[in-house]
Design a protein around this motif. Sequence first.
Motif, PDB file in Angstrom:
ATOM      1  N   LYS A  76     -34.559  95.536  29.757  1.00 55.79           N
ATOM      2  CA  LYS A  76     -33.416  96.379  29.434  1.00 55.79           C
ATOM      3  C   LYS A  76     -32.936  97.145  30.671  1.00 55.79           C
ATOM      4  N   ASN A  77     -31.600  97.254  30.808  1.00 57.35           N
ATOM      5  CA  ASN A  77     -30.986  97.980  31.919  1.00 57.35           C
ATOM      6  C   ASN A  77     -31.490  97.512  33.281  1.00 57.35           C
ATOM      7  N   CYS A  78     -31.549  96.212  33.447  1.00 57.89           N
ATOM      8  CA  CYS A  78     -32.032  95.634  34.707  1.00 57.89           C
ATOM      9  C   CYS A  78     -31.132  94.473  35.100  1.00 57.89           C
ATOM     10  N   ALA A  79     -30.771  94.395  36.363  1.00 56.57           N
ATOM     11  CA  ALA A  79     -29.937  93.295  36.856  1.00 56.57           C
ATOM     12  C   ALA A  79     -30.765  92.404  37.777  1.00 56.57           C
ATOM     13  N   LYS A  80     -30.643  91.098  37.589  1.00 60.67           N
ATOM     14  CA  LYS A  80     -31.365  90.141  38.422  1.00 60.67           C
ATOM     15  C   LYS A  80     -30.383  89.104  38.958  1.00 60.67           C
ATOM     16  N   PHE A  81     -30.520  88.777  40.235  1.00 61.96           N
ATOM     17  CA  PHE A  81     -29.697  87.710  40.790  1.00 61.96           C
ATOM     18  C   PHE A  81     -30.429  87.057  41.962  1.00 61.96           C
ATOM     19  N   THR A  82     -29.946  85.899  42.354  1.00 61.68           N
ATOM     20  CA  THR A  82     -30.585  85.112  43.409  1.00 61.68           C
ATOM     21  C   THR A  82     -29.627  84.904  44.569  1.00 61.68           C
ATOM     22  N   LEU A  83     -30.128  85.134  45.777  1.00 60.30           N
ATOM     23  CA  LEU A  83     -29.375  84.830  46.990  1.00 60.30           C
ATOM     24  C   LEU A  83     -29.770  83.437  47.453  1.00 60.30           C
ATOM     25  N   VAL A  84     -28.831  82.515  47.423  1.00 53.40           N
ATOM     26  CA  VAL A  84     -29.101  81.142  47.830  1.00 53.40           C
ATOM     27  C   VAL A  84     -28.697  80.991  49.290  1.00 53.40           C
ATOM     28  N   LEU A  85     -29.702  80.776  50.148  1.00 52.51           N
ATOM     29  CA  LEU A  85     -29.495  80.618  51.577  1.00 52.51           C
ATOM     30  C   LEU A  85     -29.866  79.195  51.993  1.00 52.51           C
ATOM     31  N   PRO A  86     -29.446  78.754  53.171  1.00 48.83           N
ATOM     32  CA  PRO A  86     -29.741  77.380  53.593  1.00 48.83           C
ATOM     33  C   PRO A  86     -31.221  77.018  53.580  1.00 48.83           C
ATOM     34  N   LYS A  87     -32.105  77.978  53.906  1.00 49.88           N
ATOM     35  CA  LYS A  87     -33.527  77.656  54.019  1.00 49.88           C
ATOM     36  C   LYS A  87     -34.408  78.267  52.936  1.00 49.88           C
ATOM     37  N   THR A 107     -32.718  94.861  40.367  1.00 50.40           N
ATOM     38  CA  THR A 107     -32.328  96.254  40.578  1.00 50.40           C
ATOM     39  C   THR A 107     -32.809  97.131  39.433  1.00 50.40           C
ATOM     40  N   GLU A 108     -32.766  98.445  39.671  1.00 52.78           N
ATOM     41  CA  GLU A 108     -33.284  99.392  38.690  1.00 52.78           C
ATOM     42  C   GLU A 108     -32.375  99.553  37.480  1.00 52.78           C
ATOM     43  N   ASN A 109     -31.089  99.203  37.623  1.00 60.05           N
ATOM     44  CA  ASN A 109     -30.176  99.263  36.486  1.00 60.05           C
ATOM     45  C   ASN A 109     -28.983  98.357  36.754  1.00 60.05           C
ATOM     46  N   THR A 110     -28.200  98.119  35.727  1.00 56.92           N
ATOM     47  CA  THR A 110     -27.078  97.189  35.861  1.00 56.92           C
ATOM     48  C   THR A 110     -26.000  97.714  36.811  1.00 56.92           C
ATOM     49  N   GLU A 111     -25.799  99.030  36.857  1.00 57.94           N
ATOM     50  CA  GLU A 111     -24.774  99.585  37.736  1.00 57.94           C
ATOM     51  C   GLU A 111     -25.105  99.333  39.204  1.00 57.94           C
ATOM     52  N   SER A 112     -26.365  99.622  39.589  1.00 57.85           N
ATOM     53  CA  SER A 112     -26.746  99.378  40.979  1.00 57.85           C
ATOM     54  C   SER A 112     -26.719  97.887  41.289  1.00 57.85           C
ATOM     55  N   ARG A 126     -24.319  93.500  44.387  1.00 54.60           N
ATOM     56  CA  ARG A 126     -23.548  92.252  44.388  1.00 54.60           C
ATOM     57  C   ARG A 126     -22.244  92.438  45.156  1.00 54.60           C
ATOM     58  N   GLY A 127     -21.564  93.539  44.896  1.00 52.90           N
ATOM     59  CA  GLY A 127     -20.278  93.801  45.539  1.00 52.90           C
ATOM     60  C   GLY A 127     -20.390  93.913  47.048  1.00 52.90           C
ATOM     61  N   PHE A 128     -21.364  94.693  47.528  1.00 48.49           N
ATOM     62  CA  PHE A 128     -21.508  94.885  48.972  1.00 48.49           C
ATOM     63  C   PHE A 128     -21.984  93.617  49.675  1.00 48.49           C
ATOM     64  N   ILE A 129     -22.921  92.902  49.065  1.00 45.55           N
ATOM     65  CA  ILE A 129     -23.424  91.669  49.682  1.00 45.55           C
ATOM     66  C   ILE A 129     -22.316  90.625  49.806  1.00 45.55           C
ATOM     67  N   LEU A 130     -21.535  90.440  48.742  1.00 49.96           N
ATOM     68  CA  LEU A 130     -20.452  89.462  48.782  1.00 49.96           C
ATOM     69  C   LEU A 130     -19.341  89.897  49.742  1.00 49.96           C
ATOM     70  N   LEU A 179     -13.449  89.961  43.311  1.00 48.56           N
ATOM     71  CA  LEU A 179     -12.591  90.407  42.203  1.00 48.56           C
ATOM     72  C   LEU A 179     -13.378  90.653  40.928  1.00 48.56           C
ATOM     73  N   HIS A 180     -14.424  89.866  40.721  1.00 45.47           N
ATOM     74  CA  HIS A 180     -15.134  89.925  39.444  1.00 45.47           C
ATOM     75  C   HIS A 180     -16.404  90.779  39.538  1.00 45.47           C
ATOM     76  N   VAL A 181     -16.227  92.067  39.830  1.00 43.68           N
ATOM     77  CA  VAL A 181     -17.335  93.020  39.803  1.00 43.68           C
ATOM     78  C   VAL A 181     -16.905  94.235  38.983  1.00 43.68           C
ATOM     79  N   SER A 182     -17.818  94.747  38.190  1.00 42.71           N
ATOM     80  CA  SER A 182     -17.510  95.891  37.321  1.00 42.71           C
ATOM     81  C   SER A 182     -17.855  97.194  38.032  1.00 42.71           C
TER      82      SER A 182
END
Length: 296
Positions: A85-96, A103-108, A113-117, A126-129
């Motif tokens: 609950k209240n946790c965001a998970k994502f994967t950075l796909v790099l060449p190697k 993250t600690e919550n969905t907002e962070s 996601r926004g800053f990395i992209l 465009l598609h970030v909340s």
Amino acid sequence: MMDKKPPKPAPRRIFQERLKITALPLYFEGFLLVKRSEYQEYKHYWTELRGTTLFFYSDKKSPTYVDKLDIIDLTCLTDQNSTEKNCAKFTLVLPKEEVQLKTENTESGEEWRGFILTVTELSVPLHVSLLPGQVIRLHEVLERERKRRIETERIPSSALEKEQEPIEDYVDVLNPMPVCFYTVSRKEATEMLEKNPSLGNMILRPGSDSKNYSITIRQEIDMPRIKHYKVMSVGKNYTIELEKPVTLPNLFSVIDYFMKETRGNLRPFIYSTDEPLGEPIKEVRRESKEKNIYIT
């Protein structure tokens, strides 16, 4: 479980030391759970996004990072479904490799996601909340990153236009010395580490001539031990004289190698004027240009 309270910013001195070590602008920071290919489980890091690199610290107050990840060649960022609950998970796909972040919550999570992209794609996604103020920050970071890359690309060409400028000056501008470099002797480096263990346990210093270098470290295993390693200048590279010699492109990579091989147990010795040395040494000299190196 991560602390749910908003993290306080690092003290100014720590921020300045991190800036010296990384030589990159800070765009975003916060706690992240990180799982790299060599990790068996997630590791909890205070993380900074500087330029297009993620720097991982053991805690908010540590001046030196224990690991880093260059994301400039990011292929894509994929979201993962989380049962927590209240946790965001994502994967950075790099060449190697693929790196999982949590993250600690969905907002962070949306902010990361926004800053990395933004810094990797050089455009605000465009598609970030995010709130209007957060989006404004993304645009500000975008402009800073664009300027940084333009300035980085201009350095070689502008330097080459100066026909009478010595090559060694050109190298100095592009490659300032690591923050733990001191023009001290073997004996002085040993004294600095023994009498000021809280400031770090690794010093880069001149070797026995004006061309090569040495690393002096202090490790506490069964008992405190001082060791010295030769770092030879070979062409444009540097070779650490180990049982199996390791060749690296610059002195920053040499320091990174020792930190990574010891999993952060070795930390650059950083002398701050705010913190007097435990015992007076006749002089601690710092030089930013290789051509001015000398041995006491």
